[in-house]
Design an enzyme around this catalytic site. Structure first.
Site, short mmCIF file in Angstrom:
data_model
loop_
_atom_site.label_atom_id
_atom_site.label_comp_id
_atom_site.label_asym_id
_atom_site.label_seq_id
_atom_site.Cartn_x
_atom_site.Cartn_y
_atom_site.Cartn_z
N GLU A 1 -0.25 -12.19 -5.87
CA GLU A 1 -1.57 -12.12 -6.67
C GLU A 1 -1.53 -10.83 -6.94
OE1 GLU A 1 -2.19 -16.05 -4.47
OE2 GLU A 1 -2.42 -14.11 -3.75
N ALA B 1 0.75 -1.13 -0.02
CA ALA B 1 0.10 -0.07 -0.03
C ALA B 1 0.85 1.12 -0.01
CB ALA B 1 -0.96 -0.05 1.26
N VAL B 2 0.58 1.99 -0.92
CA VAL B 2 1.40 3.42 -1.16
C VAL B 2 0.34 4.51 -1.26
CG1 VAL B 2 3.08 4.69 -2.23
CG2 VAL B 2 3.48 2.48 -1.97
N ASN C 1 -4.68 -4.57 -13.19
CA ASN C 1 -4.09 -3.45 -12.29
C ASN C 1 -2.53 -3.27 -13.26
OD1 ASN C 1 -2.59 -1.77 -10.69
ND2 ASN C 1 -3.59 -2.73 -9.08
N TYR D 1 5.89 -4.77 -10.31
CA TYR D 1 6.20 -6.00 -10.11
C TYR D 1 7.15 -6.71 -11.02
CZ TYR D 1 2.87 -5.90 -6.20
OH TYR D 1 2.03 -5.67 -5.22
#
Length: 152
Positions: free
Chosen positions: A111, A78-79, A116, A123
């Site tokens: 996952e 989470a950013v 997205n 990633y």
């Protein structure tokens, strides 16, 4: 792993335990759409389980992962929106991979929503490769890609 150098004003990445669950929940709520954010109690419960750890960079973002045997799973990243596109997400993922390796993991799994694109690009930059797909993982018509990073 290719973490850019931190900016001089950026707080260092530090471990976060269950005592920080409220602040981590606030970061998660800022980073995810309503209804998808994790509650403080859920975060605290996860952090109390064996092998689970979190790393945070101030109130800008955090990553949570867990290690079991020789595998690790990235549970969430989470950013906060104002802190995005500054290398924080990549730095957190790289540090989580380093901690997982130090704890004996040989691979790191996650996952991510197939739609997205921003997360998938992050990633990929961290070295993850697609290893599978989970149909309807996030609900009807919302598949997840299973990604793997070799740590050895």
């Amino acid at each position: 792993m290719s973490t850019p150098p931190p900016s001089p004003e950026a707080p260092a990445i530090r471990p976060a335990g269950a005592e920080a669950a409220g602040e981590l929940a606030a970061i998660h709520a800022a980073a995810f759409p309503p209804g998808e954010a994790w509650a403080e109690g859920a975060i605290a419960a996860l952090l109390a389980t064996p092998g689970c750890f979190a790393l945070r960079q101030g109130m800008a973002g955090f990553v949570m992962a867990r290690v079991a045997a020789d595998e690790a799973e990235l549970l969430t990243l989470a950013v906060c929106p104002p802190a995005r596109r500054r290398g924080i997400g990549l730095a957190l993922v790289d540090q989580a991979a380093a901690v997982a390796l130090a704890l004996g993991a040989r691979s790191l799994w996650l996952e991510v929503g197939a739609e997205n694109a921003a997360a998938r690009a992050l990633y990929a930059k961290a070295g993850f490769v697609e290893a599978g797909r989970r149909r309807d993982y996030y609900g009807a018509g919302r598949d997840a890609l299973v990604l793997r990073l070799s740590l050895s």
